[in-house]
Write a protein that holds these residues in place. Structure first.
Motif, PDB file in Angstrom:
ATOM      1  N   PRO A  16       0.714  -1.033   0.149  1.00 35.31           N
ATOM      2  CA  PRO A  16       0.072  -0.014   0.055  1.00 35.31           C
ATOM      3  C   PRO A  16       0.851   1.222  -0.129  1.00 35.31           C
ATOM      4  CG  PRO A  16      -0.136  -1.084   2.207  1.00 35.31           C
ATOM      5  CD  PRO A  16       0.723  -1.962   1.294  1.00 35.31           C
ATOM      6  N   SER A  17       0.280   2.295  -0.681  1.00 37.07           N
ATOM      7  CA  SER A  17       0.810   3.590  -0.637  1.00 37.07           C
ATOM      8  C   SER A  17       1.061   4.059   0.874  1.00 37.07           C
ATOM      9  CB  SER A  17       0.301   4.598  -1.544  1.00 37.07           C
ATOM     10  OG  SER A  17      -0.959   4.733  -1.010  1.00 37.07           O
ATOM     11  N   PRO A  18       1.959   5.051   1.234  1.00 34.59           N
ATOM     12  CA  PRO A  18       1.974   5.851   2.440  1.00 34.59           C
ATOM     13  C   PRO A  18       0.521   6.554   2.715  1.00 34.59           C
ATOM     14  CG  PRO A  18       3.863   6.053   1.103  1.00 34.59           C
ATOM     15  CD  PRO A  18       3.084   5.425   0.345  1.00 34.59           C
ATOM     16  N   ALA A  19       0.020   6.869   1.745  1.00 29.80           N
ATOM     17  CA  ALA A  19      -1.371   7.876   1.786  1.00 29.80           C
ATOM     18  C   ALA A  19      -2.377   6.759   2.536  1.00 29.80           C
ATOM     19  CB  ALA A  19      -1.707   8.472   0.540  1.00 29.80           C
ATOM     20  N   TYR A  20      -2.265   5.656   1.791  1.00 26.21           N
ATOM     21  CA  TYR A  20      -3.203   4.669   2.412  1.00 26.21           C
ATOM     22  C   TYR A  20      -2.885   4.109   3.667  1.00 26.21           C
ATOM     23  CZ  TYR A  20      -6.237   0.333   2.381  1.00 26.21           C
ATOM     24  OH  TYR A  20      -6.861  -0.564   2.690  1.00 26.21           O
ATOM     25  N   ILE A  21      -1.752   4.000   3.892  1.00 24.35           N
ATOM     26  CA  ILE A  21      -1.256   3.547   5.521  1.00 24.35           C
ATOM     27  C   ILE A  21      -1.392   4.594   6.413  1.00 24.35           C
ATOM     28  CG2 ILE A  21       0.665   3.199   6.987  1.00 24.35           C
ATOM     29  CD1 ILE A  21       1.813   1.699   4.676  1.00 24.35           C
ATOM     30  N   PHE A  22      -1.305   5.734   6.113  1.00 24.82           N
ATOM     31  CA  PHE A  22      -1.836   7.039   6.890  1.00 24.82           C
ATOM     32  C   PHE A  22      -3.338   6.901   7.149  1.00 24.82           C
ATOM     33  CE2 PHE A  22      -3.303  11.389   7.577  1.00 24.82           C
ATOM     34  CZ  PHE A  22      -2.556  11.825   8.532  1.00 24.82           C
ATOM     35  N   VAL A  51     -16.832   0.800  15.050  1.00 23.89           N
ATOM     36  CA  VAL A  51     -16.400  -0.576  14.706  1.00 23.89           C
ATOM     37  C   VAL A  51     -16.167  -0.556  13.332  1.00 23.89           C
ATOM     38  CG1 VAL A  51     -17.228  -3.100  14.315  1.00 23.89           C
ATOM     39  CG2 VAL A  51     -17.340  -2.018  16.579  1.00 23.89           C
ATOM     40  N   ALA A  52     -17.133  -0.179  12.299  1.00 20.81           N
ATOM     41  CA  ALA A  52     -16.711  -0.074  10.900  1.00 20.81           C
ATOM     42  C   ALA A  52     -15.664   0.816  10.646  1.00 20.81           C
ATOM     43  CB  ALA A  52     -18.199   0.611  10.402  1.00 20.81           C
ATOM     44  N   LEU A  53     -15.276   1.892  11.170  1.00 18.92           N
ATOM     45  CA  LEU A  53     -14.138   2.531  10.687  1.00 18.92           C
ATOM     46  C   LEU A  53     -12.890   1.932  11.135  1.00 18.92           C
ATOM     47  CD1 LEU A  53     -15.203   6.124  12.038  1.00 18.92           C
ATOM     48  CD2 LEU A  53     -14.337   5.700   9.923  1.00 18.92           C
ATOM     49  N   MET A  54     -12.832   1.041  12.189  1.00 15.50           N
ATOM     50  CA  MET A  54     -11.740   0.150  12.567  1.00 15.50           C
ATOM     51  C   MET A  54     -11.640  -0.763  11.619  1.00 15.50           C
ATOM     52  SD  MET A  54     -11.511  -0.070  16.725  1.00 15.50           S
ATOM     53  CE  MET A  54     -13.256  -0.432  17.056  1.00 15.50           C
ATOM     54  N   LEU A  55     -12.636  -1.376  11.008  1.00 13.90           N
ATOM     55  CA  LEU A  55     -12.513  -2.522  10.174  1.00 13.90           C
ATOM     56  C   LEU A  55     -12.630  -2.470   8.822  1.00 13.90           C
ATOM     57  CD1 LEU A  55     -14.655  -4.953  12.105  1.00 13.90           C
ATOM     58  CD2 LEU A  55     -12.169  -4.992  12.567  1.00 13.90           C
ATOM     59  N   TYR A  58      -9.479  -2.732   5.832  1.00 17.26           N
ATOM     60  CA  TYR A  58      -9.017  -4.151   5.785  1.00 17.26           C
ATOM     61  C   TYR A  58      -9.744  -4.722   4.029  1.00 17.26           C
ATOM     62  CZ  TYR A  58      -6.997  -4.350   9.991  1.00 17.26           C
ATOM     63  OH  TYR A  58      -6.065  -4.098  11.205  1.00 17.26           O
ATOM     64  N   LEU A  59     -10.807  -4.202   3.882  1.00 18.28           N
ATOM     65  CA  LEU A  59     -11.530  -4.504   2.818  1.00 18.28           C
ATOM     66  C   LEU A  59     -11.517  -3.606   1.627  1.00 18.28           C
ATOM     67  CD1 LEU A  59     -15.076  -5.242   5.172  1.00 18.28           C
ATOM     68  CD2 LEU A  59     -13.104  -7.052   4.409  1.00 18.28           C
ATOM     69  N   VAL A  60     -11.185  -2.596   1.685  1.00 18.88           N
ATOM     70  CA  VAL A  60     -11.087  -1.430   0.373  1.00 18.88           C
ATOM     71  C   VAL A  60      -9.711  -1.605  -0.096  1.00 18.88           C
ATOM     72  CG1 VAL A  60     -11.196   0.899   0.133  1.00 18.88           C
ATOM     73  CG2 VAL A  60     -12.726  -0.196   1.852  1.00 18.88           C
ATOM     74  N   PRO A  61      -9.609  -1.807  -1.426  1.00 15.73           N
ATOM     75  CA  PRO A  61      -8.295  -1.830  -2.061  1.00 15.73           C
ATOM     76  C   PRO A  61      -7.737  -0.795  -2.432  1.00 15.73           C
ATOM     77  CG  PRO A  61     -10.111  -2.338  -3.420  1.00 15.73           C
ATOM     78  CD  PRO A  61     -10.919  -2.164  -2.265  1.00 15.73           C
ATOM     79  N   GLY A  62      -8.433   0.349  -2.607  1.00 11.88           N
ATOM     80  CA  GLY A  62      -7.861   1.559  -3.319  1.00 11.88           C
ATOM     81  C   GLY A  62      -7.992   2.876  -2.315  1.00 11.88           C
TER      82      GLY A  62
END
Length: 81
Positions: A16-22, A51-55, A58-62
């Motif tokens: 993942p890109s740094p923007a995604y990790i951030f 809960v939705a914000l935390m999880l 893991y499901l979103v690719p972009g």
């Protein structure tokens, strides 16, 4: 090391890109705070949005989808106050 990255990309795996990790970290922390406050105050909507914000990262690719969904969920938290 470069060969390993090329082999992983050939298999369809990319880092993942740094923007995604951030974004994943920021939205995960917001979700943790919302979950704890929702549990403490007995606000079920806030709890489940947390809960939705935390999880969801893991499901979103972009990266664009990560920020779009995260902002929408944060908007839902704002409206549930």
């Amino acid at each position: 090391m470069n060969d390993t990255l090329l082999e992983l990309q050939a298999l369809g795996l990319e880092l993942p890109s740094p923007a995604y990790i951030f974004g994943a970290i920021v939205f995960g922390l917001i979700g943790l705070v919302a979950w704890r406050l929702g549990r403490k105050q007995g606000n079920r909507r806030q709890l489940w949005l947390g809960v939705a914000l935390m999880l969801y990262p893991y499901l979103v690719p972009g990266t664009v989808w990560l920020y779009a969904i995260g902002l929408a969920l944060c908007g839902g938290l704002w409206l549930s106050r």
